[in-house]
Design a protein around this motif. Structure first.
Motif, PDB file in Angstrom:
ATOM      1  N   GLU A 282     -12.729  -3.095   4.769  1.00 22.25           N
ATOM      2  CA  GLU A 282     -11.943  -3.106   4.467  1.00 22.25           C
ATOM      3  C   GLU A 282     -10.480  -4.466   4.241  1.00 22.25           C
ATOM      4  O   GLU A 282     -11.030  -5.076   4.934  1.00 22.25           O
TER       5      GLU A 282
ATOM      6  N   PRO B 280      -6.950  -4.439   4.539  1.00 26.78           N
ATOM      7  CA  PRO B 280      -5.711  -4.350   4.606  1.00 26.78           C
ATOM      8  C   PRO B 280      -4.393  -4.545   4.023  1.00 26.78           C
ATOM      9  O   PRO B 280      -4.602  -4.780   2.999  1.00 26.78           O
ATOM     10  N   SER B 281      -3.701  -3.919   4.667  1.00 26.76           N
ATOM     11  CA  SER B 281      -1.962  -3.375   3.863  1.00 26.76           C
ATOM     12  C   SER B 281      -1.370  -5.160   3.579  1.00 26.76           C
ATOM     13  O   SER B 281      -1.715  -5.955   4.322  1.00 26.76           O
TER      14      SER B 281
ATOM     15  N   ASP C 147      -4.026   0.183   3.378  1.00 30.35           N
ATOM     16  CA  ASP C 147      -5.246  -0.425   4.359  1.00 30.35           C
ATOM     17  C   ASP C 147      -5.843   0.200   3.304  1.00 30.35           C
ATOM     18  O   ASP C 147      -5.750   2.219   2.622  1.00 30.35           O
TER      19      ASP C 147
END
Length: 208
Positions: free
Chosen positions: A30, A32-33, A99
């Motif tokens: 994952e 994050p932006s 994201d």
């Protein structure tokens, strides 16, 4: 742990043996932006396949950026793929625009998979064709379209990619993507607003 069914869903043409290889050695991450995924000059360690979100790939010259392309779900970074095959440092930057979830393929396995699994090649050959077409469109846009048309096309493309309207972004961010000055974007945006194509809010831009 990567879900085998996720790979099968993304790429139904891949063999079960290759999918099992990908699952056993790859990482699901994952991102994050705003996270920087790759910088120019770095050697590529992993090649991302985006499952959700959006990654922006751009080049930088003398403090000016130029947007090259976006990596959308079910796509990968062809520039990273090329650099890894040649064992060359990256010539581009990659940043998570939103994201993002991605499967990270280790570069040390890529050459083996190319030789062992012909179906693996199809992922990147299709992307080569797509990016080549996008590059021709970018060159044509730079050479033949006026800035107001380029800016309007950019905003519509951004809306298409993100599904968002208004678009929460500054004139400086747009200028960085388009390789121009903030003052130019501000002037042209005012022209588009006068033509009824956009409406500017405090921190966003609405396409009408």
């Amino acid at each position: 742990m990567i879900d085998k069914s996720k790979i099968s869903h993304l790429f139904p043409h891949l063999s079960d043996e290759l999918i099992a290889e990908i699952v056993s050695v790859s990482i699901f991450k994952e991102i994050p932006s705003g996270s920087t995924i790759l910088r120019a000059g770095q050697y590529v360690k992993v090649i991302p396949i985006v499952t959700q979100g959006l990654i922006k790939v751009f080049s930088r010259h003398e403090d000016k950026d130029l947007l090259l392309y976006y990596i959308q779900p079910n796509e990968s970074c062809i520039m990273s793929f090329s650099a890894s095959l040649k064992n060359e440092p990256s010539r581009v930057y990659a940043i998570a625009e939103e994201d993002t979830s991605a499967i990270l393929l280790p570069v040390e396995k890529i050459d083996q998979w190319i030789r062992q699994f012909p179906d693996f090649n199809s992922i990147f050959f299709q992307l080569y064709n797509l990016r080549y077409s996008e590059l021709l469109e970018t060159i044509s846009d730079l050479l033949f379209n006026k800035m107001d048309q380029r800016l309007y096309d950019y905003l519509k493309k951004k809306h298409q990619l993100t599904g968002k309207n208004p678009l929460k972004m500054s004139h400086r961010q747009i200028a960085n993507d388009m390789g121009t000055a903030r003052e130019v974007i501000s002037r042209v945006m005012k022209k588009l607003e006068g033509e009824g194509k956009v409406r500017q809010h405090t921190s966003s831009i609405e396409i009408l």
